[in-house]
Scaffold this active site. Structure first.
Site, PDB file in Angstrom:
ATOM      1  CG  MET A  99     -35.774 -10.393  -7.273  1.00 30.08           C
ATOM      2  SD  MET A  99     -36.506  -8.832  -8.201  1.00 30.08           S
ATOM      3  CE  MET A  99     -38.184  -9.427  -8.211  1.00 30.08           C
ATOM      4  N   GLY A 187     -40.326  -7.932  -2.176  1.00 29.05           N
ATOM      5  CA  GLY A 187     -39.988  -9.173  -2.263  1.00 29.05           C
ATOM      6  C   GLY A 187     -40.610 -10.083  -3.482  1.00 29.05           C
ATOM      7  CB  SER A 188     -41.434 -10.925  -6.115  1.00 28.59           C
ATOM      8  OG  SER A 188     -40.569  -9.562  -6.383  1.00 28.59           O
ATOM      9  NE  ARG A 189     -40.192 -18.675  -8.931  1.00 25.00           N
ATOM     10  CZ  ARG A 189     -40.536 -19.916  -8.688  1.00 25.00           C
ATOM     11  NH1 ARG A 189     -41.161 -20.170  -7.478  1.00 25.00           N
ATOM     12  NH2 ARG A 189     -40.909 -20.668  -9.686  1.00 25.00           N
TER      13      ARG A 189
END
Length: 230
Positions: A99, A187-189
């Site tokens: 993301m 922001g990340s995953r």
């Protein structure tokens, strides 16, 4: 009314204090120098947009594994699941969804079931698109068990910008596929660990939509299995 919902997407309550802070900052910038109002306004609108919480149309077939996040499928590979997730030791297919700061960051349950494990790990803040982020980064691991005993793992992973993982569920909670279970700020995953022998029906580079995109079908375990991007 439908057009209003498209333009004025609801914001999750977790974002209210951040939008308020950005709005206050805009006021301060305006007092310093009036043209800075537009900079602050742009950042405030972006913050609202980041915490948007749109309505999703969730597929109802109980055998479907849905994407827990909006973003791009960045990795698909076979890995041994973390021991503390209660998923056994046999390799499983891991589907990673990255993301960026413009994606909706509300995380949704990939299947219906009962939350069995919620385990938070302190860690680093490496680029979330890297494979080693699954091991070294700050993360929160959630294991969900379906009614038939099938277990799926979903891991929230912080990245370079993300500094706060939020999880709304705890062990013993019931959740429905597509139901909101957490978010990660800025922001990340998300990693999804599919059951042993189940291949994904997505490929690397594909855009995923939380609560709508089908990652796998447990009733048809063979699917499109893609490797890591070159």
């Amino acid at each position: 009314m439908d057009m209003l919902r498209i333009v004025a997407v609801p914001m999750h309550k977790e974002g209210r204090k951040f939008v308020a802070a950005f709005a206050l900052g805009t006021l301060v910038l305006t007092l310093v120098w009036a043209p800075l109002f537009w900079v602050g306004l742009g950042l405030t609108v972006w913050c609202y947009y980041f915490f948007r919480d749109p309505v999703r149309v969730v597929p109802q077939a109980p055998s479907l594994v849905l994407s827990p996040a909006d973003g791009i499928v960045s990795l698909i590979e076979e890995v041994a699941p973390p021991e503390d997730m209660g998923l056994g030791t046999s390799p499983r297919t891991r589907v990673s969804i990255f993301m960026n700061v413009f994606n909706c960051h509300i995380n949704r349950a990939p299947i219906s079931g009962t939350v069995r494990e919620v385990i938070y790990h302190h860690g680093k803040f490496l680029n979330a698109s890297l494979d080693k982020a699954s091991i070294h980064n700050e993360r929160n691991s959630v294991t969900i068990e379906a009614e038939d005993g099938t277990r799926i793992g979903v891991v929230q992973i912080a990245g370079l910008v993300a500094r706060r993982i939020v999880c709304f569920v705890k062990p013993g909670d019931a959740c429905a596929a597509g139901e909101r279970f957490g978010l990660i700020r800025f922001g990340s995953r998300l990693d999804v660990l599919l059951p042993e022998g189940v291949a994904p029906r997505v490929s690397v580079g594909q855009t995923a939509v939380a609560g709508e995109t089908i990652l796998a079908d447990l009733s048809h375990p063979s699917g499109l299995l893609s490797g890591r991007p070159s």
